[in-house]
Enzyme design. Structure first.
Site, PDB file in Angstrom:
ATOM      1  N   CYS A  84     -23.563  -7.439 -10.799  1.00 58.12           N
ATOM      2  CA  CYS A  84     -24.867  -7.876 -10.303  1.00 58.12           C
ATOM      3  C   CYS A  84     -25.742  -6.637 -10.164  1.00 58.12           C
ATOM      4  O   CYS A  84     -25.391  -5.708  -9.419  1.00 58.12           O
ATOM      5  CB  CYS A  84     -24.671  -8.554  -8.947  1.00 58.12           C
ATOM      6  SG  CYS A  84     -26.201  -8.963  -8.117  1.00 58.12           S
ATOM      7  N   CYS A 196     -30.584  -8.124 -15.048  1.00 56.20           N
ATOM      8  CA  CYS A 196     -29.925  -9.060 -14.136  1.00 56.20           C
ATOM      9  C   CYS A 196     -28.862  -9.758 -14.973  1.00 56.20           C
ATOM     10  O   CYS A 196     -29.166 -10.244 -16.082  1.00 56.20           O
ATOM     11  CB  CYS A 196     -30.943 -10.066 -13.599  1.00 56.20           C
ATOM     12  SG  CYS A 196     -30.178 -11.461 -12.733  1.00 56.20           S
TER      13      CYS A 196
HETATM   14  N1  DGL Z   1     -26.697 -11.517 -11.154  1.00 58.03           N
HETATM   15  C1  DGL Z   1     -27.578 -10.958 -10.165  1.00 58.03           C
HETATM   16  C2  DGL Z   1     -28.219  -9.691 -10.713  1.00 58.03           C
HETATM   17  O1  DGL Z   1     -27.708  -9.142 -11.691  1.00 58.03           O
HETATM   18  C3  DGL Z   1     -28.427 -12.069  -9.693  1.00 58.03           C
HETATM   19  C4  DGL Z   1     -29.400 -11.792  -8.653  1.00 58.03           C
HETATM   20  C5  DGL Z   1     -29.496 -12.708  -7.478  1.00 58.03           C
HETATM   21  O2  DGL Z   1     -28.489 -13.256  -6.992  1.00 58.03           O
HETATM   22  O3  DGL Z   1     -30.638 -12.772  -7.001  1.00 58.03           O
HETATM   23  O4  DGL Z   1     -29.177  -9.177 -10.217  1.00 58.03           O
END
Ligand code: DGL
Length: 284
Positions: A84, A196
């Site tokens: 993430c 993301c």
């Molecule tokens: N997969 C997360 C990222 O790479 C998602 C972000 C979130 O949960 O807002 O930022």
């Protein structure tokens, strides 16, 4: 004549924890499984705190620390991948100081984009938190200072990626609206960093919406390769599973932080499409 027999039981199957707020980390998991099929994967999605992009930095750091501690109480971890970008830019340095095992983060692939751009304009698509974070700015300064870098923060795309996993139809007009600032430009970015992990799940839709000259980059392969290098440094872990005849693979496991009706649907999707064997709730 003396024969030297390598003791196959000396080596253990590596255990990697991959974590994200939701399904975005599955894009990293898929890339890792291709390069490291012999690893035992634990995938944690923090559905209770989803989306991370809308929480404070302190909340995200505490949350991710608690998740790692909770899983660590159940399993001996050899590597943790924070799949993430939002959690990584906010908490990676703190996590690396806190835990003894290696922790890899996912950061926007700005370095890679700077090698690929032809028109010198790079777009970074990320959550608002990642797009506005100092860590991202430091990457731009370090690797792309001679280029024009356009940052676009969005939480809508995160939700769209979650919907896609559930088999919902993705509205291309919604994606067009999100990308409007770039689509309306005379000279749009030719290289787009998917900052993301959720966005990698929407590659097809993003390519359809952006100009055909656009090139999308993410950090998936870099993370898989770096994980391989780190595991190879650990002498106690299996390196060549093919030659370890008695080596048995443990089935990959999913954890999430909250039981909901959606989780039941997701469970069957993840079990059939992503080679997981079970899903368990772990409260944080
Ligand atoms: N997969 C997360 C990222 O790479 C998602 C972000 C979130 O949960 O807002 O930022």
């Amino acid at each position: 004549m003396t024969y030297f027999c390598k003791n196959i039981y000396k080596y253990k199957q590596p255990t990697i924890l991959i974590l994200d707020s939701g399904v975005g980390g599955l894009s990293i998991y898929t890339a890792m499984r291709k390069l490291l099929p012999y690893v035992w994967y634990l995938y944690f999605f923090d559905n209770q705190a989803f989306p991370y992009g809308e929480h404070s930095e302190i909340f995200i750091t505490n949350r991710v620390t608690s998740i790692i501690k909770t899983v660590q109480n159940q399993h001996q971890l050899d590597l943790v991948v924070v799949a993430c970008n939002t959690a990584s830019v906010v908490s990676l340095k703190i996590l690396q100081n806190h835990f003894l095992f290696p922790i890899i983060g996912t950061i926007p692939a700005i370095k890679l984009a700077s090698k690929l751009t032809r028109n010198g304009i790079i777009g970074v698509l990320a959550t608002h938190r990642t797009a506005n974070h100092d860590y991202t700015w430091s990457l731009i300064k370090r690797f792309a200072s001679k280029y024009k870098v356009l940052l676009l923060g969005t939480s809508e795309l995160v939700h769209l990626a979650e919907s896609k996993i559930y088999g919902e139809k993705i509205s291309l007009s919604m994606i067009r609206n999100i990308l409007a600032p770039w689509l309306e430009m005379k000279q749009p970015p030719d290289t787009i960093v998917l900052g993301c992990t959720h966005f990698s799940l929407l590659k097809k839709e993003l390519i359809t919406t952006l100009s055909s000259n656009s090139y999308l980059v993410d950090s998936r392969r870099t993370i898989a390769k770096y994980s391989l290098r780190l595991l190879q440094r650990n002498e106690t872990l299996i390196k060549d599973p093919i030659n370890n005849v008695n080596y048995s693979i443990r089935p990959n496991k999913i954890y999430c932080s909250m039981d909901t009706t959606k989780v039941i649907k997701l469970k069957s999707i993840l079990l059939s499409n992503y080679n997981f064997f079970s899903l368990e709730i772990l409260s944080i």
